[in-house]
Design a protein around this motif. Sequence first.
Motif, PDB file in Angstrom:
ATOM      1  N   PRO A 139       0.836  -1.203   0.000  1.00 43.16           N
ATOM      2  CA  PRO A 139       0.000   0.000   0.000  1.00 43.16           C
ATOM      3  C   PRO A 139       0.872   1.256   0.000  1.00 43.16           C
ATOM      4  O   PRO A 139       2.071   1.186   0.264  1.00 43.16           O
ATOM      5  CB  PRO A 139      -0.789  -0.114   1.310  1.00 43.16           C
ATOM      6  CG  PRO A 139      -0.633  -1.528   1.748  1.00 43.16           C
ATOM      7  CD  PRO A 139       0.660  -2.013   1.197  1.00 43.16           C
ATOM      8  N   SER A 140       0.240   2.400  -0.267  1.00 45.14           N
ATOM      9  CA  SER A 140       1.001   3.644  -0.329  1.00 45.14           C
ATOM     10  C   SER A 140       1.399   4.097   1.075  1.00 45.14           C
ATOM     11  O   SER A 140       0.584   4.092   1.998  1.00 45.14           O
ATOM     12  CB  SER A 140       0.147   4.729  -0.990  1.00 45.14           C
ATOM     13  OG  SER A 140       0.756   5.979  -0.767  1.00 45.14           O
ATOM     14  N   PRO A 141       2.652   4.557   1.234  1.00 46.95           N
ATOM     15  CA  PRO A 141       3.043   5.116   2.533  1.00 46.95           C
ATOM     16  C   PRO A 141       2.374   6.460   2.806  1.00 46.95           C
ATOM     17  O   PRO A 141       2.513   7.009   3.887  1.00 46.95           O
ATOM     18  CB  PRO A 141       4.567   5.260   2.404  1.00 46.95           C
ATOM     19  CG  PRO A 141       4.858   5.240   0.943  1.00 46.95           C
ATOM     20  CD  PRO A 141       3.758   4.485   0.268  1.00 46.95           C
ATOM     21  N   ILE A 142       1.641   6.987   1.818  1.00 44.82           N
ATOM     22  CA  ILE A 142       0.898   8.229   2.062  1.00 44.82           C
ATOM     23  C   ILE A 142      -0.329   7.933   2.924  1.00 44.82           C
ATOM     24  O   ILE A 142      -0.716   8.727   3.765  1.00 44.82           O
ATOM     25  CB  ILE A 142       0.471   8.866   0.718  1.00 44.82           C
ATOM     26  CG1 ILE A 142       1.719   9.368  -0.004  1.00 44.82           C
ATOM     27  CG2 ILE A 142      -0.515  10.020   0.933  1.00 44.82           C
ATOM     28  CD1 ILE A 142       1.456   9.869  -1.397  1.00 44.82           C
ATOM     29  N   ASP A 143      -0.914   6.767   2.734  1.00 41.62           N
ATOM     30  CA  ASP A 143      -2.105   6.414   3.499  1.00 41.62           C
ATOM     31  C   ASP A 143      -1.987   4.954   3.934  1.00 41.62           C
ATOM     32  O   ASP A 143      -2.710   4.088   3.444  1.00 41.62           O
ATOM     33  CB  ASP A 143      -3.345   6.630   2.612  1.00 41.62           C
ATOM     34  CG  ASP A 143      -4.617   6.457   3.400  1.00 41.62           C
ATOM     35  OD1 ASP A 143      -4.552   6.506   4.639  1.00 41.62           O
ATOM     36  OD2 ASP A 143      -5.673   6.241   2.771  1.00 41.62           O
ATOM     37  N   PRO A 144      -1.063   4.660   4.839  1.00 40.34           N
ATOM     38  CA  PRO A 144      -0.832   3.253   5.202  1.00 40.34           C
ATOM     39  C   PRO A 144      -2.038   2.655   5.919  1.00 40.34           C
ATOM     40  O   PRO A 144      -2.797   3.373   6.576  1.00 40.34           O
ATOM     41  CB  PRO A 144       0.385   3.319   6.128  1.00 40.34           C
ATOM     42  CG  PRO A 144       0.436   4.712   6.624  1.00 40.34           C
ATOM     43  CD  PRO A 144      -0.196   5.580   5.590  1.00 40.34           C
ATOM     44  N   PRO A 145      -2.230   1.335   5.810  1.00 41.01           N
ATOM     45  CA  PRO A 145      -3.365   0.689   6.471  1.00 41.01           C
ATOM     46  C   PRO A 145      -3.314   0.891   7.989  1.00 41.01           C
ATOM     47  O   PRO A 145      -2.237   1.038   8.568  1.00 41.01           O
ATOM     48  CB  PRO A 145      -3.178  -0.791   6.119  1.00 41.01           C
ATOM     49  CG  PRO A 145      -2.315  -0.798   4.906  1.00 41.01           C
ATOM     50  CD  PRO A 145      -1.420   0.392   5.026  1.00 41.01           C
ATOM     51  N   SER A 146      -4.493   0.840   8.603  1.00 40.70           N
ATOM     52  CA  SER A 146      -4.568   0.965  10.061  1.00 40.70           C
ATOM     53  C   SER A 146      -3.994  -0.302  10.701  1.00 40.70           C
ATOM     54  O   SER A 146      -3.795  -1.316  10.035  1.00 40.70           O
ATOM     55  CB  SER A 146      -6.029   1.120  10.482  1.00 40.70           C
ATOM     56  OG  SER A 146      -6.736  -0.045  10.052  1.00 40.70           O
ATOM     57  N   GLY A 147      -3.772  -0.247  12.005  1.00 46.16           N
ATOM     58  CA  GLY A 147      -3.301  -1.425  12.739  1.00 46.16           C
ATOM     59  C   GLY A 147      -1.975  -1.908  12.194  1.00 46.16           C
ATOM     60  O   GLY A 147      -1.040  -1.122  11.991  1.00 46.16           O
ATOM     61  N   CYS A 148      -1.891  -3.204  11.942  1.00 46.41           N
ATOM     62  CA  CYS A 148      -0.684  -3.747  11.312  1.00 46.41           C
ATOM     63  C   CYS A 148      -0.691  -3.341   9.839  1.00 46.41           C
ATOM     64  O   CYS A 148      -1.633  -3.661   9.106  1.00 46.41           O
ATOM     65  CB  CYS A 148      -0.672  -5.270  11.436  1.00 46.41           C
ATOM     66  SG  CYS A 148       0.652  -6.016  10.465  1.00 46.41           S
ATOM     67  N   ARG A 149       0.362  -2.678   9.411  1.00 44.25           N
ATOM     68  CA  ARG A 149       0.382  -2.175   8.026  1.00 44.25           C
ATOM     69  C   ARG A 149       0.412  -3.299   6.992  1.00 44.25           C
ATOM     70  O   ARG A 149       0.159  -3.068   5.823  1.00 44.25           O
ATOM     71  CB  ARG A 149       1.592  -1.247   7.838  1.00 44.25           C
ATOM     72  CG  ARG A 149       1.444   0.024   8.633  1.00 44.25           C
ATOM     73  CD  ARG A 149       2.550   1.023   8.374  1.00 44.25           C
ATOM     74  NE  ARG A 149       2.306   2.212   9.171  1.00 44.25           N
ATOM     75  CZ  ARG A 149       3.071   3.288   9.176  1.00 44.25           C
ATOM     76  NH1 ARG A 149       4.164   3.321   8.430  1.00 44.25           N
ATOM     77  NH2 ARG A 149       2.770   4.324   9.932  1.00 44.25           N
TER      78      ARG A 149
END
Length: 330
Positions: A280-290
Amino acid sequence: MTAMVPLLAAKGLRRHFVLQRRGLWQRPVHLRAVDDVSFEIHPGETLGLVGESGCGKSTVGRLLLGLERPDAGEVAFEGRNIIGQKAAQWRAMRRRAQMVFQDPLNALDPRIGLGRQIIEPLQIHAVGDPASHAQRLADALDAVGLPQEVAKRYPHEISGGQQQRVVIARALVLDPSLVVCDEPVSALDVSVQAQVVNLLGRLQRERNIAYLFISHDLKVVRHLSHRVAVMYLGQLVEVADRESLFREPLHPYTQALIAAVPVPDPTRRGRRILLQGDPPSPIDPPSGCRFHTRCPHAQPVCRERVPPLDPAGSQRWVACHLVTRAKESP
Ligand code: SF4
């Protein structure tokens, strides 16, 4: 992380880049290159730093040497915190810590003779006199296995492998205790990669240099590293000694990375884990565990809570709820 006194200790490093402002309110967009990264490097050891392209490994290397300023966190080198110090302290540190970049041709000035470029750090740091520079130049060329006549040449007159040897000679001329190697062989022909890796290994044994060896190539990292730190989307997910990490990777991302390396080992059959999609993009990383958007073992908790990098055995740390839970259950 260990009882030994480290040569370098990074604690809670964070670096977010502001890319541009978006939308009606022109809100800044943050690229979270590095988030809460901590590790140590000991004298004479190689810490491999691995992960997919764009995971923030190179930014970590640049933060350690002051080429980037962290938004938060500390870096202690030879026992002294260097973040926020004055230029003189940084210069003193840069005498002892050098960097080898990926593309040697970019790192060398095409208009300046190679001999002058190798001794340039001595002049910048006002070390020695012209007579001692000549001796140091001869010693540095010897150390990296280049003939003395290379000193009279220009970058375009020698091969890529020789150019990288010149860059390494320039890094060595100040007798550093730490060298950050950022993908030092990935721009080279396969035929010369092994020569440069072996050269780095020999120089380490002879001079007790520590390396932070940044690479996406696990085969090279396995060959050269004593310990390995695995990075995913700006965060460390596993740190372990080389043998443990390659024999029994604990984090699902490490497992997938290692499974993707072709190894002629029949016992590894059936353990292959395929990562779905791009990071995923480091601009909007996933919540919790990336890693939860690609993890084959993701649970609801993984979306909600960030797994801390917890101890998972002797000299081993893992950031995964499953590993933590397995450790806690009787
Ligand atoms: Fe997978 Fe969850 Fe572990 Fe993250 S915390 S690696 S999503 S199991």
